[in-house]
Design an enzyme around this catalytic site. Structure first.
Site, PDB file in Angstrom:
ATOM      1  N   SER A  12      86.412 -62.484  10.736  1.00 41.39           N
ATOM      2  CA  SER A  12      85.443 -61.893  11.662  1.00 41.39           C
ATOM      3  C   SER A  12      86.084 -61.496  12.988  1.00 41.39           C
ATOM      4  O   SER A  12      85.836 -60.402  13.507  1.00 41.39           O
ATOM      5  CB  SER A  12      84.282 -62.871  11.910  1.00 41.39           C
ATOM      6  OG  SER A  12      84.767 -64.116  12.387  1.00 41.39           O
ATOM      7  N   TRP A  13      86.966 -62.349  13.534  1.00 34.43           N
ATOM      8  CA  TRP A  13      87.549 -62.061  14.841  1.00 34.43           C
ATOM      9  C   TRP A  13      88.579 -60.947  14.755  1.00 34.43           C
ATOM     10  O   TRP A  13      88.611 -60.054  15.593  1.00 34.43           O
ATOM     11  CB  TRP A  13      88.136 -63.337  15.422  1.00 34.43           C
ATOM     12  CG  TRP A  13      88.510 -63.307  16.880  1.00 34.43           C
ATOM     13  CD1 TRP A  13      89.564 -63.941  17.444  1.00 34.43           C
ATOM     14  CD2 TRP A  13      87.828 -62.659  17.969  1.00 34.43           C
ATOM     15  NE1 TRP A  13      89.592 -63.724  18.814  1.00 34.43           N
ATOM     16  CE2 TRP A  13      88.536 -62.940  19.149  1.00 34.43           C
ATOM     17  CE3 TRP A  13      86.687 -61.857  18.045  1.00 34.43           C
ATOM     18  CZ2 TRP A  13      88.155 -62.455  20.400  1.00 34.43           C
ATOM     19  CZ3 TRP A  13      86.293 -61.370  19.295  1.00 34.43           C
ATOM     20  CH2 TRP A  13      87.026 -61.669  20.450  1.00 34.43           C
ATOM     21  N   SER A 137      83.714 -65.882  23.002  1.00 39.07           N
ATOM     22  CA  SER A 137      83.684 -64.537  22.404  1.00 39.07           C
ATOM     23  C   SER A 137      83.360 -64.579  20.922  1.00 39.07           C
ATOM     24  O   SER A 137      84.268 -64.609  20.087  1.00 39.07           O
ATOM     25  CB  SER A 137      85.051 -63.864  22.614  1.00 39.07           C
ATOM     26  OG  SER A 137      86.092 -64.751  22.214  1.00 39.07           O
ATOM     27  N   ALA A 139      82.692 -63.114  17.481  1.00 41.57           N
ATOM     28  CA  ALA A 139      83.047 -61.842  16.859  1.00 41.57           C
ATOM     29  C   ALA A 139      81.806 -60.998  16.572  1.00 41.57           C
ATOM     30  O   ALA A 139      81.831 -59.768  16.718  1.00 41.57           O
ATOM     31  CB  ALA A 139      83.805 -62.104  15.559  1.00 41.57           C
ATOM     32  N   LYS A 190      87.935 -77.385  22.217  1.00 43.88           N
ATOM     33  CA  LYS A 190      86.473 -77.233  22.327  1.00 43.88           C
ATOM     34  C   LYS A 190      85.826 -77.233  20.941  1.00 43.88           C
ATOM     35  O   LYS A 190      84.639 -77.589  20.803  1.00 43.88           O
ATOM     36  CB  LYS A 190      86.116 -75.965  23.121  1.00 43.88           C
ATOM     37  CG  LYS A 190      86.708 -74.663  22.580  1.00 43.88           C
ATOM     38  CD  LYS A 190      85.864 -73.998  21.527  1.00 43.88           C
ATOM     39  CE  LYS A 190      86.558 -72.773  20.968  1.00 43.88           C
ATOM     40  NZ  LYS A 190      85.757 -72.075  19.946  1.00 43.88           N
ATOM     41  N   ASP A 243      84.234 -71.375  26.943  1.00 42.15           N
ATOM     42  CA  ASP A 243      84.266 -71.387  25.477  1.00 42.15           C
ATOM     43  C   ASP A 243      83.532 -72.596  24.929  1.00 42.15           C
ATOM     44  O   ASP A 243      82.895 -72.535  23.876  1.00 42.15           O
ATOM     45  CB  ASP A 243      85.719 -71.381  25.014  1.00 42.15           C
ATOM     46  CG  ASP A 243      85.911 -70.695  23.666  1.00 42.15           C
ATOM     47  OD1 ASP A 243      84.918 -70.253  23.074  1.00 42.15           O
ATOM     48  OD2 ASP A 243      87.070 -70.581  23.219  1.00 42.15           O
ATOM     49  N   SER A 253      78.619 -70.268  15.861  1.00 44.84           N
ATOM     50  CA  SER A 253      79.762 -71.181  15.817  1.00 44.84           C
ATOM     51  C   SER A 253      79.834 -71.912  14.479  1.00 44.84           C
ATOM     52  O   SER A 253      78.948 -72.685  14.130  1.00 44.84           O
ATOM     53  CB  SER A 253      79.643 -72.209  16.948  1.00 44.84           C
ATOM     54  OG  SER A 253      80.554 -73.270  16.747  1.00 44.84           O
ATOM     55  N   ASN A 255      81.900 -74.235  13.801  1.00 47.77           N
ATOM     56  CA  ASN A 255      82.117 -75.653  14.072  1.00 47.77           C
ATOM     57  C   ASN A 255      80.794 -76.372  14.327  1.00 47.77           C
ATOM     58  O   ASN A 255      80.557 -77.462  13.803  1.00 47.77           O
ATOM     59  CB  ASN A 255      83.057 -75.804  15.270  1.00 47.77           C
ATOM     60  CG  ASN A 255      84.441 -75.274  14.968  1.00 47.77           C
ATOM     61  OD1 ASN A 255      85.232 -75.915  14.307  1.00 47.77           O
ATOM     62  ND2 ASN A 255      84.736 -74.065  15.450  1.00 47.77           N
TER      63      ASN A 255
END
Length: 342
Positions: A12-13, A137, A139, A190, A243, A253, A255
């Site tokens: 994705s990024w 950020s 994606a 993070k 972030d 996210s 995570n």
């Protein structure tokens, strides 16, 4: 524009950055390991696995040939998972020259060596110009031109400013920072705290709990960062608290989503399989725990998350362990100085 850019990694990024750079007018080649996925993206101009509904411009070439993606490129973007960076750099090292700039956007720390990506790069391609791009950020938002701010760090100011010029657009603002290790650690660690925030959500806890995890989490990140040579001010910036906020609070996210599933009773492997994409924080938790032992840094949240993931600790008991730790001063690292005049 004469610069040609190679992006290694079609997740994705990597895809979002390819789209952003292509819209700016650059010629971009994006490398994916999977030949069938390459063929499908070429045919549909869409990365349905990661960014469904987003059109990939025609000036983004799609390839499964690493040499094609890196030859004669001004900038090579490392957008593969952090645990894959070493093998990628080993493969392309003979094809990298001193005039090219390596831009790392992966967020993680190698388990076996406890190296950050900059340390891996220095070992394999020591003469390469290196920068790390990090910050809040998603994606999914960058690919859709939602305003985003991010930071680029490099030991050389001219490299950071070059990368800033390459990536900056009216919707993608880039700041510079000389603190490479701080930006890398903030972006990586993070994810560990975001797993904890997700676990808290999965257990049904509220905003108070998440705020505590985020606040004490940035303390942990800062403590380790300082021991490893980072500037504490970096952790108050985009790659630190910025972030951390976005990763702990958003359903974009991975995570946090994985943490929610673990909090609801899934095992670590079940959560990873259910997400269906790389969850960087899983591996990074192990590295962070090992770094805390190496540098003798107190990281109680990281330690409890490590226990849940790798030692089958009960998540509710881990919360109790955190709440009933020995009493301490909020600014515990500075408490001796504070107590002298309190």
């Amino acid at each position: 524009m004469k610069e040609e850019i190679g992006i290694l990694g079609g997740g994705s990024w990597g895809t979002a950055l390819a789209i952003s750079l292509a819209k700016k007018g650059y010629s971009v080649d994006m490398w994916l390991r999977d030949k069938k996925k390459c063929e499908n993206i070429i045919k549909t101009r869409e990365n349905v696995n990661y960014l469904p509904g987003v059109v990939i411009p025609e000036n983004v070439g799609i390839t499964d040939d690493l040499l094609e993606a890196t030859t004669n490129k001004s900038v090579i973007v490392l957008a593969v998972p952090s645990h894959g960076v070493r093998s990628i750099l080993d493969t392309i090292k003979e094809n990298i020259n001193k005039d090219q700039v390596l831009v790392n956007v992966a967020k993680g720390i190698e388990n076996d060596t406890l190296d950050t990506v900059s340390q891996i790069a220095k070992e394999i391609v020591p003469d390469a110009k290196y920068a790390v791009l990090s910050g809040p950020s998603h994606a999914e938002e960058v690919a859709r031109d939602m305003p985003t701010t991010i930071v680029v760090a490099s030991e050389k100011k001219e490299v950071a400013e070059y990368v800033q010029d390459i990536f900056m657009t009216p919707k993608f603002r880039v700041y510079t920072n000389p603190d490479v290790i701080g930006v890398e650690l903030g972006g990586s660690l993070k994810n560990v705290i975001a797993l904890g925030a997700g676990i808290s959500d999965g257990l049904g806890y509220g905003d108070n709990t998440k705020a505590a995890l985020m606040n004490r989490g940035i303390h942990e990140i800062s403590r380790l960062g300082i021991k490893m040579g980072a500037n504490i001010r970096t952790f108050g910036g985009l790659s630190g608290i910025g972030d951390l906020i976005v990763t702990c609070t958003s359903m974009h996210s991975r995570n946090r989503r994985a943490g929610i599933k673990i909090g609801q009773g899934m095992s670590m492997n079940e959560a990873i399989n259910d997400i269906g994409m790389v969850v960087e924080g899983i591996k990074t938790t192990k590295s962070a725990y090992m770094l805390s032992k190496k540098y003798k840094v107190k990281m109680p949240i990281t330690e409890e998350i490590f226990g849940v993931l790798y030692e089958n600790k009960d998540v509710k008991q881990s919360v109790i362990n955190l709440m009933l730790r020995d009493k301490t001063h909020e600014m515990e690292d500075l408490s001796y100085n504070i107590d002298e005049c309190w």
